[in-house]
Design a protein around this motif. Structure first.
Motif, PDB file in Angstrom:
ATOM      1  N   LYS A 129      -9.462  13.180  26.005  1.00 29.93           N
ATOM      2  CA  LYS A 129      -8.132  13.685  26.335  1.00 29.93           C
ATOM      3  C   LYS A 129      -7.096  12.796  25.657  1.00 29.93           C
ATOM      4  CE  LYS A 129      -5.068  14.559  30.215  1.00 29.93           C
ATOM      5  NZ  LYS A 129      -4.932  14.511  31.675  1.00 29.93           N
ATOM      6  N   PHE A 130      -6.187  13.429  24.920  1.00 30.14           N
ATOM      7  CA  PHE A 130      -5.092  12.730  24.272  1.00 30.14           C
ATOM      8  C   PHE A 130      -3.816  13.077  25.029  1.00 30.14           C
ATOM      9  CE2 PHE A 130      -8.315  13.242  21.075  1.00 30.14           C
ATOM     10  CZ  PHE A 130      -8.295  12.051  20.361  1.00 30.14           C
TER      11      PHE A 130
ATOM     12  N   ARG B 199       6.667   7.118  22.250  1.00 27.32           N
ATOM     13  CA  ARG B 199       5.918   7.558  21.070  1.00 27.32           C
ATOM     14  C   ARG B 199       4.528   6.939  21.030  1.00 27.32           C
ATOM     15  NH1 ARG B 199       8.036  10.312  17.202  1.00 27.32           N
ATOM     16  NH2 ARG B 199       6.956   9.255  15.512  1.00 27.32           N
ATOM     17  N   ARG B 200       3.901   6.825  22.199  1.00 24.49           N
ATOM     18  CA  ARG B 200       2.539   6.303  22.297  1.00 24.49           C
ATOM     19  C   ARG B 200       1.579   7.430  22.651  1.00 24.49           C
ATOM     20  NH1 ARG B 200       2.312   0.225  24.000  1.00 24.49           N
ATOM     21  NH2 ARG B 200       4.344  -0.397  23.256  1.00 24.49           N
ATOM     22  N   VAL B 201       0.369   7.301  22.130  1.00 22.55           N
ATOM     23  CA  VAL B 201      -0.685   8.257  22.431  1.00 22.55           C
ATOM     24  C   VAL B 201      -1.746   7.524  23.249  1.00 22.55           C
ATOM     25  CG1 VAL B 201      -2.476   9.750  21.467  1.00 22.55           C
ATOM     26  CG2 VAL B 201      -0.264   9.537  20.299  1.00 22.55           C
TER      27      VAL B 201
END
Length: 181
Positions: free
Chosen positions: A34-35, A42-44
Motif C-alpha cells: 500500500k502506497f 510530499r512524502r510517500v
C-alpha cells in the motif's frame, strides 16, 4: 534507528525494494503493498497491506461464530482503518443483516462516544467485540474525536478482551493520534 536505502526506477516505472526494507516490512513474494501520499509533506509511505490490516474481529479467518461470515471485513480477512467505516454500513445491513448506531454525547465536558451493533445472527460476544472495533475505527476518522478516546469508560479492560485491540491502539498511537491511556 533510521533505515535508508536507494533504488533506481526502470523505464517501465518499476523499482526493486531493497532487502533491508523488505525485511523490515516483512514483505514476501506476492504480498500486496500500500502506497499512501501525504500531499502537505510530499512524502510517500509504503506498508505491507498483508501484515497491518488483519481484521481484529475474525483475526484474518473471514469467519466468526460457527462459520458465520465476518461482517467487519466483509469476509476479506483484512480491513483498512484509513477507510471510513460509514461506507460499509449499508453493505453490512444488506448482506449480513447488521445494523450500526453511532452516537456521541457530551457529558460533563467529556465526549462519550457509543456504538451499538444489532446483529441477530451473531453471538453476543462477537457483537460486543465488533462494537469496540467500530468505536476505535470511527474515532480514528476525525482529528477532533481522537483526543477523546481516553474517555471511553472501561477501555483498559477492553485491551485484554479484544484480539488485536492492543495493535489497533498501537497503530493509532504510532501515528500520533492517541493520548496516553
Amino acid at each position: 534507528m533510521k533505515i535508508e536505502e536507494k533504488s533506481t526506477v526502470t523505464s517501465k516505472g518499476q523499482v526493486t525494494i531493497p532487502k533491508k526494507i523488505r525485511t523490515f516490512l516483512k514483505i514476501n513474494e506476492r504480498d500486496k503493498l500500500k502506497f499512501s501520499i501525504d500531499p502537505t509533506t510530499r512524502r510517500v509511505y509504503l506498508t505491507n497491506d498483508n501484515q497491518v490490516n488483519i481484521c481484529p474481529l475474525c483475526e484474518g479467518e473471514k469467519l466468526v461464530d460457527l462459520n458465520q461470515p465476518c461482517f467487519i471485513c466483509c469476509e476479506e480477512g483484512r480491513i483498512d482503518l484509513e477507510v471510513n467505516p460509514y461506507s460499509f454500513f449499508r453493505v453490512w445491513f444488506e448482506k449480513y443483516l447488521v445494523s450500526i448506531t453511532y452516537i456521541q454525547t457530551n457529558a460533563k465536558g467529556n465526549l462519550q462516544p457509543n456504538v451499538e451493533v444489532i446483529a441477530p445472527n451473531y453471538f453476543e460476544e462477537t457483537i460486543r467485540k465488533s462494537e469496540v472495533i467500530l468505536l476505535i475505527w470511527l474515532l480514528n476518522q476525525s482529528p477532533f474525536e481522537k483526543k477523546y478516546i481516553t474517555n471511553i469508560e472501561g477501555i483498559n479492560e477492553l485491551k485484554e478482551k479484544i484480539p488485536n485491540f492492543k495493535q489497533l491502539l498501537e497503530k493509532m498511537n504510532i501515528e500520533g493520534e492517541l493520548n496516553e491511556l
